[in-house]
Design a protein around this motif. Structure first.
Motif, short mmCIF file in Angstrom:
data_model
loop_
_atom_site.label_atom_id
_atom_site.label_comp_id
_atom_site.label_asym_id
_atom_site.label_seq_id
_atom_site.Cartn_x
_atom_site.Cartn_y
_atom_site.Cartn_z
N VAL A 39 34.57 16.34 21.27
CA VAL A 39 35.68 16.98 20.57
C VAL A 39 35.36 18.47 20.40
O VAL A 39 34.19 18.84 20.32
CB VAL A 39 35.93 16.29 19.21
CG1 VAL A 39 34.75 16.45 18.29
CG2 VAL A 39 37.19 16.80 18.54
N VAL A 43 38.65 21.79 16.40
CA VAL A 43 39.40 20.60 15.94
C VAL A 43 38.70 20.00 14.73
O VAL A 43 39.34 19.62 13.74
CB VAL A 43 39.55 19.57 17.08
CG1 VAL A 43 40.08 18.24 16.57
CG2 VAL A 43 40.45 20.12 18.17
N PHE A 75 43.19 14.42 12.37
CA PHE A 75 42.48 14.31 13.65
C PHE A 75 43.34 13.61 14.69
O PHE A 75 43.34 13.98 15.87
CB PHE A 75 41.16 13.56 13.48
CG PHE A 75 40.05 14.40 12.91
CD1 PHE A 75 39.71 15.62 13.47
CD2 PHE A 75 39.31 13.96 11.83
CE1 PHE A 75 38.68 16.39 12.96
CE2 PHE A 75 38.28 14.71 11.30
CZ PHE A 75 37.96 15.93 11.86
N MET A 78 45.72 15.83 16.24
CA MET A 78 45.09 16.76 17.18
C MET A 78 44.61 16.06 18.45
O MET A 78 43.88 16.64 19.24
CB MET A 78 43.95 17.50 16.49
CG MET A 78 44.44 18.47 15.44
SD MET A 78 43.15 19.44 14.67
CE MET A 78 42.74 18.43 13.26
#
Length: 103
Positions: A39, A43, A75, A78
């Protein structure tokens, strides 16, 4: 106003808060990587910021539960999967509880 009027104390509180946030974001990032979910750091920073804001505004002691609960949809929004995000938050919550409960 008395405590916030003290410039040195205000600066120390700000530095501690910023360092705590950075450490929390890095820990969350490492847990994502450890679970095989690469990730972007940005983010993670955004998700942790949303979670911290919700935890602070919730009124629960230390934002317990509300911080993690707010991180999941942020999350997911995203692009991360709910399963991975839930695992990461459960691990982080467990890790914090273990640290607090040490004798």
């Amino acid at each position: 106003i008395g405590l916030l009027g003290n410039g040195r104390l205000r600066l120390a509180a700000t530095v501690i808060g910023v360092v705590y946030f950075i450490v929390q974001a890095i820990a969350q990032y490492w847990v994502f990587l450890a679970l095989g979910a690469p990730v972007e750091m940005l983010v993670v920073v955004a998700g942790v910021a949303v979670g911290n804001a919700a935890g602070t505004l919730s009124g629960t002691p230390g934002g317990a539960g509300t911080t993690e609960l707010a991180m999941v949809p942020s999350f997911v929004a995203m692009g991360l999967t709910p399963e991975v995000v839930t695992k990461v938050n459960m691990f982080n919550g467990w890790r914090l509880v273990k640290c607090i409960n040490r004798k």
